[in-house]
Design a protein around this motif. Structure first.
Motif, PDB file in Angstrom:
ATOM      1  N   THR A  48       5.385  -8.910  -5.306  1.00 43.67           N
ATOM      2  CA  THR A  48       6.038  -8.497  -4.668  1.00 43.67           C
ATOM      3  C   THR A  48       6.299  -7.360  -4.336  1.00 43.67           C
ATOM      4  OG1 THR A  48       8.073  -9.217  -6.129  1.00 43.67           O
ATOM      5  CG2 THR A  48       7.437 -11.043  -4.420  1.00 43.67           C
ATOM      6  N   ASP A  49       6.098  -6.168  -5.301  1.00 43.20           N
ATOM      7  CA  ASP A  49       6.467  -5.085  -5.394  1.00 43.20           C
ATOM      8  C   ASP A  49       5.201  -4.018  -4.581  1.00 43.20           C
ATOM      9  OD1 ASP A  49       6.435  -2.013  -5.923  1.00 43.20           O
ATOM     10  OD2 ASP A  49       6.528  -2.239  -8.011  1.00 43.20           O
ATOM     11  N   GLN A  53       1.470  -2.616  -4.706  1.00 43.75           N
ATOM     12  CA  GLN A  53       0.453  -2.648  -3.420  1.00 43.75           C
ATOM     13  C   GLN A  53       0.436  -1.521  -2.995  1.00 43.75           C
ATOM     14  OE1 GLN A  53       2.045  -6.046  -1.707  1.00 43.75           O
ATOM     15  NE2 GLN A  53       1.423  -7.514  -3.007  1.00 43.75           N
ATOM     16  N   SER A  54       0.606  -0.517  -2.018  1.00 46.53           N
ATOM     17  CA  SER A  54       0.497   0.257  -0.804  1.00 46.53           C
ATOM     18  C   SER A  54      -0.511   1.603  -1.990  1.00 46.53           C
ATOM     19  CB  SER A  54       1.957   1.034  -0.607  1.00 46.53           C
ATOM     20  OG  SER A  54       1.155   2.563   0.240  1.00 46.53           O
ATOM     21  N   ARG A  55       0.089   1.521  -2.992  1.00 51.64           N
ATOM     22  CA  ARG A  55      -0.472   2.884  -3.844  1.00 51.64           C
ATOM     23  C   ARG A  55      -2.384   2.227  -4.103  1.00 51.64           C
ATOM     24  NH1 ARG A  55       4.557   4.788  -8.377  1.00 51.64           N
ATOM     25  NH2 ARG A  55       5.256   6.071  -6.590  1.00 51.64           N
ATOM     26  N   VAL A  60      -8.533   2.192  -2.983  1.00 46.26           N
ATOM     27  CA  VAL A  60      -9.634   1.175  -2.594  1.00 46.26           C
ATOM     28  C   VAL A  60      -9.897   1.894  -1.982  1.00 46.26           C
ATOM     29  CG1 VAL A  60     -10.306  -0.731  -1.874  1.00 46.26           C
ATOM     30  CG2 VAL A  60      -8.650  -0.514  -3.778  1.00 46.26           C
ATOM     31  N   VAL A  61      -9.064   2.039  -1.137  1.00 41.83           N
ATOM     32  CA  VAL A  61      -9.806   2.984   0.434  1.00 41.83           C
ATOM     33  C   VAL A  61     -10.246   4.388   0.378  1.00 41.83           C
ATOM     34  CG1 VAL A  61      -9.136   3.678   2.702  1.00 41.83           C
ATOM     35  CG2 VAL A  61      -7.904   1.400   2.160  1.00 41.83           C
TER      36      VAL A  61
END
Length: 79
Positions: A48-49, A53-55, A60-61
């Motif tokens: 849920t963080d 997850q965004s970082r 990865v991108v």
């Protein structure tokens, strides 16, 4: 989390790109280690963080972009 493993050897690229390929393999190894560390620190909150997850997704991108760029440079040099 323990010691970091040795990075993979990338030997299928043109020799002029070997330093870049080596650096990329180190970045991938470090990402894997950091991912495991973050997941262990957050435990139940990891799913849920959204900031974590965004970082992770941005990393990865970026790694994918580096791999694609290295592949394209290698192709251009060989042709």
């Amino acid at each position: 989390m323990g010691a970091r493993l040795a990075s993979e050897v990338v030997d299928k690229v043109d020799p002029s790109l070997a330093p870049l390929a080596h650096r990329l393999s180190i970045l991938i190894r470090d990402f894997g280690h950091d991912y495991k560390r973050i997941a262990a620190e957050l435990k139940e909150n990891f799913a849920t963080d959204h900031l974590a997850q965004s970082r992770i997704s941005k990393s990865v991108v970026n790694i994918h972009g580096l791999i694609c760029s290295l592949s394209r440079l290698d192709k251009d040099i060989r042709n």
